[in-house]
Design an enzyme around this catalytic site. Sequence first.
Site, PDB file in Angstrom:
ATOM      1  N   SER A  66       0.676  -1.289   0.308  1.00 36.05           N
ATOM      2  CA  SER A  66      -0.342   0.228   0.106  1.00 36.05           C
ATOM      3  C   SER A  66       1.204   1.183   0.232  1.00 36.05           C
ATOM      4  O   SER A  66       1.844   1.570   0.578  1.00 36.05           O
ATOM      5  CB  SER A  66      -0.631  -0.057   1.645  1.00 36.05           C
ATOM      6  OG  SER A  66      -0.037   0.660   2.572  1.00 36.05           O
ATOM      7  N   CYS A  67       0.559   1.878  -0.738  1.00 33.57           N
ATOM      8  CA  CYS A  67       0.639   3.501  -0.820  1.00 33.57           C
ATOM      9  C   CYS A  67       0.368   4.326  -0.434  1.00 33.57           C
ATOM     10  O   CYS A  67      -1.058   4.548  -0.819  1.00 33.57           O
ATOM     11  CB  CYS A  67       1.828   3.289  -1.902  1.00 33.57           C
ATOM     12  SG  CYS A  67       0.816   3.548  -3.309  1.00 33.57           S
ATOM     13  N   PRO A  68       0.812   6.189  -1.170  1.00 34.78           N
ATOM     14  CA  PRO A  68       0.103   6.643  -0.151  1.00 34.78           C
ATOM     15  C   PRO A  68      -1.220   7.321  -0.464  1.00 34.78           C
ATOM     16  O   PRO A  68      -2.396   7.614  -0.328  1.00 34.78           O
ATOM     17  CB  PRO A  68       0.809   8.700   0.074  1.00 34.78           C
ATOM     18  CG  PRO A  68       1.985   8.141   0.980  1.00 34.78           C
ATOM     19  CD  PRO A  68       1.986   6.346  -0.062  1.00 34.78           C
TER      20      PRO A  68
END
Length: 496
Positions: free
Chosen positions: A6-8
Amino acid sequence: MVAVTSCPTGIAHTYMAAESLENAGRDAGVEIVVETQGSAGFTRLDPAVIAAADGVIFAHDVPVREKDRFAGKPTVDTGVKAAINRPADLITEVRGKAERGEVTGVATASGGTPVERAGDSGEGYGTKLRKWLMSGVSYMVPFVAAGGLLIALGFAIGGYEINKAPSVMDHFVWTQADSWGALLFQIGGVAFGFLVPVLAGYIAYGMADRPGLVPGFVGGAISLTINAGFLGGLAAGLIAGGVVIAIQKVRIPTALRGIMPVVVIPLISAAVVGFLMFVVIGKPIAEAQQGMTDWLNGLTGTNAVLLGALLGLMMCFDLGGPVNKVAYTFATAGIAVASPSDSAMKIMAAVMAAGMVPPLAMALATTVRGKLFNRTERENGKAAWVLGASFISEGAIPFAAADPLRVIPSSMVGGAVTGALSMAFGATLRAPHGGIFVVPLIGNPLLYLVAIAAGVGVTAALVILLKGLREPAPVTTGTGENTSVPAAGTKEPVAA
């Protein structure tokens, strides 16, 4: 093994990390099943798959959702870029932990805040602060994209006077384009109204979990009321999270614990945050916000060009990482109002243009001088055309990871050229995303495309030049394939 990425923004890094882990798993003879927690939501891994797994990899820059499912497994917890750049190392690390029977702190993940559950317990406050802020930004970005594109489409359909149209509740004619433009503009304005409260609310959530949402949203709404804007939202979120954490440390009689999360904490925290925002720090923050706005409005000539170059450098420095996000958030904060200034729209245009340069340049370089890149890079180059055109800077990450000393400086030079030219040409943009697909919504679109083309050309030329200085002439084998002998001082052969 199982993994979660997951990333921002939940767009590019999330899926690139998953692909990188899967490919490395195949090379290592390890079956890896990845759960991608992206912006479109996520499909939970089958509990039976998790139970059968010998180890877990968490590659994330925002809190992993429902992390307790993986409790009691040998676990590696790292940032999303590590999964992109060195997936084989992560697999080896998990294997080692599994062989030694090590179980990390995931087994006790049910306690603490989302950020504390997102990484190692020994993380410093600087790391936690970045994750708190990224938690807020990750939830805010979809509102920015939806609201900005709707407002931009409203202007495109109804003209630049559409912001003066009456409410569509009072006047809407199905057959008039102006009415449809006003409708899109007003829906976009409503979406933009959520930006600061959502930012503040989810910063507080990252710090204090669900009890932080009420004071965070209240503080963010007050920030809008007192014209403290984006800066006020940042402050409100951090204050709200801190207040809730302080309240939770107070020893409460057992009889009162049941009403704490639904009555006492929301009441006290909202009152304290409201008091601080209205009476103590709200006015100084509002003045700082106004000062920044006035400074942006006063940017002309050389100053504007230099700012465009700086933002271009930042956008291309880490290709979707923290520095890139600072530049992007700075730009989106400027247009996150119903009537942004001309300078704010120029900054947004420069940021998006510069962010498109690295992947497009890598795609061009692999097309023009394919022999300087291996087969995988040439395939990535084909995908980079689409990623770059869509304003997904992360499309250049595979190239930067393989050859950072040549690709990143070249990208920064091209990004600076594009950012400076975009500002010099006076290109404007109301939409915070979209790449080539929102060119009709851009002011001075032809010159804008010239700025992008210039930066792409500069970066591609520099990459080809730098790689060419390293590479020997290719040697043709009897199979018809070209191979390259590594130049002096290099460690890896480069297949043509």
